[in-house]
Design a protein around this motif. Structure first.
Motif, PDB file in Angstrom:
ATOM      1  N   UNK A 176       0.854  -1.193   0.000  1.00 30.07           N
ATOM      2  CA  UNK A 176       0.000   0.000   0.000  1.00 30.07           C
ATOM      3  C   UNK A 176       0.888   1.240   0.000  1.00 30.07           C
ATOM      4  N   UNK A 177       0.650   2.132  -0.952  1.00 30.37           N
ATOM      5  CA  UNK A 177       1.386   3.394  -1.043  1.00 30.37           C
ATOM      6  C   UNK A 177       0.413   4.539  -0.813  1.00 30.37           C
ATOM      7  N   UNK A 178       0.674   5.317   0.235  1.00 30.81           N
ATOM      8  CA  UNK A 178      -0.198   6.438   0.574  1.00 30.81           C
ATOM      9  C   UNK A 178       0.222   7.695  -0.182  1.00 30.81           C
ATOM     10  N   UNK A 179      -0.637   8.714  -0.226  1.00 27.12           N
ATOM     11  CA  UNK A 179      -0.234   9.987  -0.845  1.00 27.12           C
ATOM     12  C   UNK A 179       0.962  10.596  -0.124  1.00 27.12           C
ATOM     13  N   UNK A 180       1.732  11.382  -0.853  1.00 27.85           N
ATOM     14  CA  UNK A 180       2.912  12.000  -0.241  1.00 27.85           C
ATOM     15  C   UNK A 180       2.533  13.007   0.841  1.00 27.85           C
ATOM     16  N   UNK A 181       1.407  13.653   0.670  1.00 27.74           N
ATOM     17  CA  UNK A 181       0.972  14.631   1.660  1.00 27.74           C
ATOM     18  C   UNK A 181       0.424  13.926   2.894  1.00 27.74           C
ATOM     19  N   UNK A 182       0.797  14.383   4.054  1.00 24.57           N
ATOM     20  CA  UNK A 182       0.412  13.766   5.313  1.00 24.57           C
ATOM     21  C   UNK A 182      -1.081  14.018   5.582  1.00 24.57           C
ATOM     22  N   UNK A 183      -1.781  12.962   5.986  1.00 25.64           N
ATOM     23  CA  UNK A 183      -3.201  13.063   6.328  1.00 25.64           C
ATOM     24  C   UNK A 183      -3.340  12.754   7.811  1.00 25.64           C
ATOM     25  N   UNK A 184      -3.845  13.727   8.572  1.00 20.76           N
ATOM     26  CA  UNK A 184      -3.989  13.546  10.008  1.00 20.76           C
ATOM     27  C   UNK A 184      -5.310  14.133  10.463  1.00 20.76           C
ATOM     28  N   UNK A 185      -5.695  13.789  11.689  1.00 19.60           N
ATOM     29  CA  UNK A 185      -6.965  14.250  12.243  1.00 19.60           C
ATOM     30  C   UNK A 185      -7.020  13.979  13.742  1.00 19.60           C
ATOM     31  N   UNK A 186      -8.193  14.100  14.333  1.00 16.27           N
ATOM     32  CA  UNK A 186      -9.488  14.280  13.670  1.00 16.27           C
ATOM     33  C   UNK A 186      -9.695  15.704  13.139  1.00 16.27           C
ATOM     34  N   UNK A 187     -10.375  15.773  12.010  1.00 16.60           N
ATOM     35  CA  UNK A 187     -10.690  17.052  11.373  1.00 16.60           C
ATOM     36  C   UNK A 187     -11.988  16.865  10.595  1.00 16.60           C
ATOM     37  N   UNK A 212     -12.463   7.109   0.968  1.00 18.73           N
ATOM     38  CA  UNK A 212     -13.292   8.192   1.495  1.00 18.73           C
ATOM     39  C   UNK A 212     -13.202   8.186   3.013  1.00 18.73           C
ATOM     40  N   UNK A 213     -12.891   9.335   3.582  1.00 15.25           N
ATOM     41  CA  UNK A 213     -12.617   9.447   5.016  1.00 15.25           C
ATOM     42  C   UNK A 213     -13.905   9.644   5.804  1.00 15.25           C
ATOM     43  N   UNK A 214     -14.043   8.881   6.902  1.00 15.14           N
ATOM     44  CA  UNK A 214     -15.195   9.004   7.805  1.00 15.14           C
ATOM     45  C   UNK A 214     -14.695   9.043   9.248  1.00 15.14           C
ATOM     46  N   UNK A 215     -15.375   9.817  10.082  1.00 13.44           N
ATOM     47  CA  UNK A 215     -15.048   9.892  11.504  1.00 13.44           C
ATOM     48  C   UNK A 215     -16.076   9.099  12.303  1.00 13.44           C
ATOM     49  N   UNK A 216     -15.565   8.427  13.338  1.00 16.40           N
ATOM     50  CA  UNK A 216     -16.432   7.592  14.178  1.00 16.40           C
ATOM     51  C   UNK A 216     -16.019   7.777  15.629  1.00 16.40           C
ATOM     52  N   UNK A 217     -17.014   7.840  16.504  1.00 14.89           N
ATOM     53  CA  UNK A 217     -16.760   8.067  17.927  1.00 14.89           C
ATOM     54  C   UNK A 217     -17.276   6.886  18.735  1.00 14.89           C
ATOM     55  N   UNK A 218     -16.557   6.596  19.838  1.00 19.63           N
ATOM     56  CA  UNK A 218     -17.019   5.529  20.730  1.00 19.63           C
ATOM     57  C   UNK A 218     -18.204   5.972  21.570  1.00 19.63           C
ATOM     58  N   UNK A 219     -18.411   7.270  21.668  1.00 18.91           N
ATOM     59  CA  UNK A 219     -19.551   7.808  22.405  1.00 18.91           C
ATOM     60  C   UNK A 219     -20.732   7.935  21.449  1.00 18.91           C
ATOM     61  N   UNK A 220     -21.808   7.204  21.691  1.00 17.75           N
ATOM     62  CA  UNK A 220     -22.943   7.271  20.763  1.00 17.75           C
ATOM     63  C   UNK A 220     -23.514   8.667  20.573  1.00 17.75           C
ATOM     64  N   UNK A 221     -23.424   9.500  21.601  1.00 18.09           N
ATOM     65  CA  UNK A 221     -23.981  10.850  21.486  1.00 18.09           C
ATOM     66  C   UNK A 221     -23.122  11.751  20.598  1.00 18.09           C
ATOM     67  N   UNK A 222     -21.856  11.377  20.352  1.00 18.30           N
ATOM     68  CA  UNK A 222     -20.953  12.187  19.557  1.00 18.30           C
ATOM     69  C   UNK A 222     -20.802  11.694  18.122  1.00 18.30           C
TER      70      UNK A 222
END
Length: 248
Positions: A176-187, A212-222
Protein backbone atom coordinates in the motif's frame (compact mmCIF):
# COMPACT_ATOMS: atom_id res chain seq x y z
CA UNK A 1 -52.33 -24.82 -78.51
CA UNK A 2 -51.95 -27.15 -75.57
CA UNK A 3 -48.42 -28.05 -76.60
CA UNK A 4 -47.16 -24.56 -75.69
CA UNK A 5 -48.35 -24.77 -72.09
CA UNK A 6 -45.47 -25.30 -69.65
CA UNK A 7 -46.27 -26.78 -66.27
CA UNK A 8 -43.88 -25.82 -63.46
CA UNK A 9 -43.19 -28.84 -61.22
CA UNK A 10 -43.67 -28.28 -57.51
CA UNK A 11 -41.33 -30.19 -55.27
CA UNK A 12 -43.16 -29.91 -51.97
CA UNK A 13 -40.91 -32.44 -50.28
CA UNK A 14 -37.68 -30.55 -50.98
CA UNK A 15 -35.94 -29.73 -47.72
CA UNK A 16 -35.07 -26.13 -46.99
CA UNK A 17 -31.45 -25.13 -46.58
CA UNK A 18 -30.82 -25.04 -42.84
CA UNK A 19 -28.22 -25.91 -40.28
CA UNK A 20 -28.64 -29.47 -39.16
CA UNK A 21 -27.28 -30.31 -35.76
CA UNK A 22 -27.35 -33.55 -33.86
CA UNK A 23 -29.88 -33.66 -31.02
CA UNK A 24 -29.01 -35.83 -28.04
CA UNK A 25 -32.33 -37.43 -27.10
CA UNK A 26 -31.22 -40.80 -25.79
CA UNK A 27 -32.89 -42.11 -22.65
CA UNK A 28 -31.57 -45.15 -20.79
CA UNK A 29 -34.41 -47.08 -19.12
CA UNK A 30 -34.84 -50.26 -17.11
CA UNK A 31 -37.89 -52.33 -16.27
CA UNK A 32 -39.30 -51.81 -12.82
CA UNK A 33 -40.61 -55.37 -12.73
CA UNK A 34 -38.75 -58.22 -14.42
CA UNK A 35 -40.73 -60.09 -17.12
CA UNK A 36 -41.77 -63.69 -16.42
CA UNK A 37 -39.33 -66.38 -17.50
CA UNK A 38 -40.11 -69.37 -19.71
CA UNK A 39 -38.44 -72.69 -20.33
CA UNK A 40 -36.38 -73.52 -23.36
CA UNK A 41 -38.34 -74.30 -26.53
CA UNK A 42 -41.56 -73.14 -24.89
CA UNK A 43 -43.75 -70.26 -25.92
CA UNK A 44 -42.86 -67.05 -24.01
CA UNK A 45 -45.33 -66.15 -21.33
CA UNK A 46 -47.44 -63.12 -21.95
CA UNK A 47 -46.27 -60.07 -20.06
CA UNK A 48 -48.61 -58.12 -17.84
CA UNK A 49 -49.16 -54.38 -17.69
CA UNK A 50 -46.70 -53.90 -14.83
CA UNK A 51 -43.92 -55.37 -16.96
CA UNK A 52 -44.15 -52.29 -19.23
CA UNK A 53 -43.38 -49.87 -16.42
CA UNK A 54 -39.89 -48.38 -16.82
CA UNK A 55 -37.60 -46.34 -14.61
CA UNK A 56 -35.29 -43.64 -15.95
CA UNK A 57 -31.62 -44.51 -15.53
CA UNK A 58 -29.97 -41.73 -17.53
CA UNK A 59 -31.09 -38.73 -19.59
CA UNK A 60 -28.30 -37.79 -21.97
CA UNK A 61 -29.97 -34.44 -22.68
CA UNK A 62 -29.14 -33.19 -19.18
CA UNK A 63 -25.96 -35.19 -18.74
CA UNK A 64 -23.03 -33.03 -17.70
CA UNK A 65 -20.60 -32.73 -20.56
CA UNK A 66 -16.86 -32.99 -19.83
CA UNK A 67 -14.57 -30.00 -19.92
CA UNK A 68 -12.81 -28.99 -23.11
CA UNK A 69 -9.09 -28.31 -23.27
CA UNK A 70 -7.98 -25.35 -25.38
CA UNK A 71 -4.76 -23.42 -26.03
CA UNK A 72 -4.96 -19.67 -25.45
CA UNK A 73 -3.82 -17.44 -28.30
CA UNK A 74 -3.48 -14.36 -26.09
CA UNK A 75 -3.92 -13.24 -22.50
CA UNK A 76 -7.50 -13.72 -21.26
CA UNK A 77 -8.45 -12.11 -17.97
CA UNK A 78 -9.38 -14.70 -15.37
CA UNK A 79 -8.34 -17.62 -17.60
CA UNK A 80 -4.64 -17.55 -18.45
CA UNK A 81 -1.83 -16.21 -20.61
CA UNK A 82 -0.81 -16.95 -24.18
CA UNK A 83 0.21 -20.57 -24.73
CA UNK A 84 -1.50 -21.87 -21.59
CA UNK A 85 -3.55 -25.06 -21.88
CA UNK A 86 -6.75 -24.67 -19.87
CA UNK A 87 -9.67 -27.00 -19.26
CA UNK A 88 -13.05 -25.28 -18.87
CA UNK A 89 -16.78 -25.86 -19.30
CA UNK A 90 -18.01 -26.31 -22.91
CA UNK A 91 -20.41 -23.34 -22.94
CA UNK A 92 -17.72 -20.94 -21.73
CA UNK A 93 -15.17 -22.33 -24.17
CA UNK A 94 -17.48 -22.03 -27.19
CA UNK A 95 -18.93 -18.60 -26.41
CA UNK A 96 -16.01 -16.79 -24.75
CA UNK A 97 -12.88 -18.39 -26.20
CA UNK A 98 -13.41 -20.20 -29.50
CA UNK A 99 -15.96 -17.91 -31.17
CA UNK A 100 -14.06 -14.66 -30.39
CA UNK A 101 -10.85 -16.31 -31.64
CA UNK A 102 -9.04 -16.18 -28.30
CA UNK A 103 -8.22 -19.89 -28.18
CA UNK A 104 -7.84 -23.02 -30.28
CA UNK A 105 -8.39 -26.70 -29.58
CA UNK A 106 -5.65 -28.47 -27.67
CA UNK A 107 -3.53 -30.27 -30.26
CA UNK A 108 0.24 -30.71 -30.46
CA UNK A 109 0.28 -28.43 -33.51
CA UNK A 110 -1.62 -25.63 -31.76
CA UNK A 111 0.50 -25.94 -28.61
CA UNK A 112 3.65 -25.42 -30.68
CA UNK A 113 2.05 -22.69 -32.79
CA UNK A 114 0.84 -20.50 -29.90
CA UNK A 115 3.71 -21.11 -27.48
CA UNK A 116 5.42 -18.00 -26.11
CA UNK A 117 8.65 -16.88 -27.70
CA UNK A 118 11.71 -16.00 -25.64
CA UNK A 119 11.02 -12.28 -26.14
CA UNK A 120 7.43 -12.68 -24.91
CA UNK A 121 8.56 -14.65 -21.88
CA UNK A 122 11.02 -11.92 -20.86
CA UNK A 123 8.43 -9.14 -21.25
CA UNK A 124 6.06 -10.00 -18.41
CA UNK A 125 2.83 -7.99 -18.60
CA UNK A 126 0.62 -9.95 -16.19
CA UNK A 127 1.72 -11.67 -13.00
CA UNK A 128 -1.28 -14.04 -13.03
CA UNK A 129 -4.58 -14.65 -14.78
CA UNK A 130 -6.54 -13.04 -11.94
CA UNK A 131 -4.34 -10.02 -11.21
CA UNK A 132 -6.04 -7.71 -13.71
CA UNK A 133 -9.44 -8.78 -12.41
CA UNK A 134 -8.35 -7.79 -8.91
CA UNK A 135 -7.17 -4.42 -10.24
CA UNK A 136 -10.55 -3.82 -11.86
CA UNK A 137 -12.40 -4.70 -8.68
CA UNK A 138 -10.25 -2.42 -6.52
CA UNK A 139 -10.64 0.50 -8.91
CA UNK A 140 -14.41 0.07 -9.03
CA UNK A 141 -15.06 0.58 -5.29
CA UNK A 142 -14.99 3.54 -2.93
CA UNK A 143 -13.23 2.38 0.22
CA UNK A 144 -14.57 3.74 3.50
CA UNK A 145 -11.66 4.59 5.82
CA UNK A 146 -13.14 5.02 9.31
CA UNK A 147 -10.95 7.03 11.71
CA UNK A 148 -11.34 8.04 15.35
CA UNK A 149 -13.28 11.24 16.04
CA UNK A 150 -11.96 11.69 19.60
CA UNK A 151 -8.27 10.76 19.52
CA UNK A 152 -5.52 12.25 17.30
CA UNK A 153 -4.29 10.05 14.49
CA UNK A 154 -2.10 10.01 11.38
CA UNK A 155 -3.16 7.90 8.40
CA UNK A 156 -0.89 4.88 7.91
CA UNK A 157 -0.94 1.87 5.56
CA UNK A 158 -2.40 -0.39 8.23
CA UNK A 159 -5.54 1.77 8.30
CA UNK A 160 -6.06 1.03 4.61
CA UNK A 161 -5.26 -2.64 5.21
CA UNK A 162 -7.95 -2.87 7.92
CA UNK A 163 -10.49 -1.10 5.72
CA UNK A 164 -9.74 -3.44 2.82
CA UNK A 165 -10.18 -6.46 5.08
CA UNK A 166 -13.71 -5.26 5.94
CA UNK A 167 -14.60 -5.33 2.24
CA UNK A 168 -13.10 -8.79 1.65
CA UNK A 169 -9.64 -7.85 0.31
CA UNK A 170 -6.53 -9.08 2.12
CA UNK A 171 -3.42 -7.02 1.49
CA UNK A 172 -0.02 -6.55 3.13
CA UNK A 173 1.04 -3.14 4.36
CA UNK A 174 4.12 -2.98 2.12
CA UNK A 175 1.83 -3.21 -0.92
CA UNK A 176 0.00 0.00 0.00
CA UNK A 177 1.39 3.39 -1.04
CA UNK A 178 -0.20 6.44 0.57
CA UNK A 179 -0.23 9.99 -0.84
CA UNK A 180 2.91 12.00 -0.24
CA UNK A 181 0.97 14.63 1.66
CA UNK A 182 0.41 13.77 5.31
CA UNK A 183 -3.20 13.06 6.33
CA UNK A 184 -3.99 13.55 10.01
CA UNK A 185 -6.97 14.25 12.24
CA UNK A 186 -9.49 14.28 13.67
CA UNK A 187 -10.69 17.05 11.37
CA UNK A 188 -14.38 17.28 10.50
CA UNK A 189 -13.48 19.42 7.48
CA UNK A 190 -12.09 16.22 5.94
CA UNK A 191 -15.30 14.26 6.52
CA UNK A 192 -16.59 12.47 3.38
CA UNK A 193 -13.68 13.69 1.27
CA UNK A 194 -11.74 11.48 -1.13
CA UNK A 195 -8.10 10.64 -1.61
CA UNK A 196 -6.27 8.03 -3.67
CA UNK A 197 -3.71 5.42 -2.71
CA UNK A 198 -1.94 2.76 -4.76
CA UNK A 199 -2.15 -0.99 -4.15
CA UNK A 200 0.59 -3.09 -5.79
CA UNK A 201 -0.37 -6.66 -6.73
CA UNK A 202 2.35 -9.33 -7.05
CA UNK A 203 4.97 -6.56 -7.33
CA UNK A 204 3.76 -5.81 -10.85
CA UNK A 205 0.19 -4.57 -11.36
CA UNK A 206 -0.94 -1.39 -9.62
CA UNK A 207 -4.51 -0.44 -8.69
CA UNK A 208 -5.60 3.13 -7.94
CA UNK A 209 -7.86 2.83 -4.92
CA UNK A 210 -10.33 5.59 -4.17
CA UNK A 211 -10.75 6.11 -0.42
CA UNK A 212 -13.29 8.19 1.50
CA UNK A 213 -12.62 9.45 5.02
CA UNK A 214 -15.19 9.00 7.80
CA UNK A 215 -15.05 9.89 11.50
CA UNK A 216 -16.43 7.59 14.18
CA UNK A 217 -16.76 8.07 17.93
CA UNK A 218 -17.02 5.53 20.73
CA UNK A 219 -19.55 7.81 22.40
CA UNK A 220 -22.94 7.27 20.76
CA UNK A 221 -23.98 10.85 21.49
CA UNK A 222 -20.95 12.19 19.56
CA UNK A 223 -21.34 10.05 16.46
CA UNK A 224 -22.09 11.64 13.12
CA UNK A 225 -25.29 10.71 11.27
CA UNK A 226 -25.01 7.49 9.31
CA UNK A 227 -24.80 7.99 5.54
CA UNK A 228 -26.56 5.25 3.61
CA UNK A 229 -24.65 4.09 0.53
CA UNK A 230 -21.98 6.75 0.87
CA UNK A 231 -20.28 5.65 -2.36
CA UNK A 232 -23.22 7.04 -4.35
CA UNK A 233 -22.89 10.49 -2.80
CA UNK A 234 -20.91 13.25 -4.48
CA UNK A 235 -17.78 14.32 -2.63
CA UNK A 236 -14.78 16.63 -2.85
CA UNK A 237 -11.08 15.76 -3.04
CA UNK A 238 -9.24 15.78 0.24
CA UNK A 239 -5.89 16.87 -1.18
CA UNK A 240 -5.37 20.06 -3.18
CA UNK A 241 -4.11 18.51 -6.38
CA UNK A 242 -5.17 18.84 -9.96
CA UNK A 243 -5.42 15.15 -10.80
CA UNK A 244 -5.54 11.86 -8.86
CA UNK A 245 -2.21 10.76 -10.30
CA UNK A 246 -0.39 13.29 -8.15
CA UNK A 247 -1.71 11.67 -4.99
CA UNK A 248 0.58 8.72 -5.53
Amino acid sequence: MLKNIYVTPLNLLKSATSLQQQVRTTFVLKRKYDPPLHKTNEKPRQMRAKNFIYELVEDTLVKKRPNIEVVLKTFVEGVGDKGDVVSMKPNFVYNKLLLPGLAAYNTPENVAKYAKTEAEKSAVKHSSAYAQRTVNMLESIVLAVVMNKDEPWVLEPWHIKASLRKTGFHCREECITLPKERIEGPDLKKENKDFYCTVTINKLEQARLKCRLHHWSTDPSERLPYVLEHWKQQSEPLLDVGSPEKNT
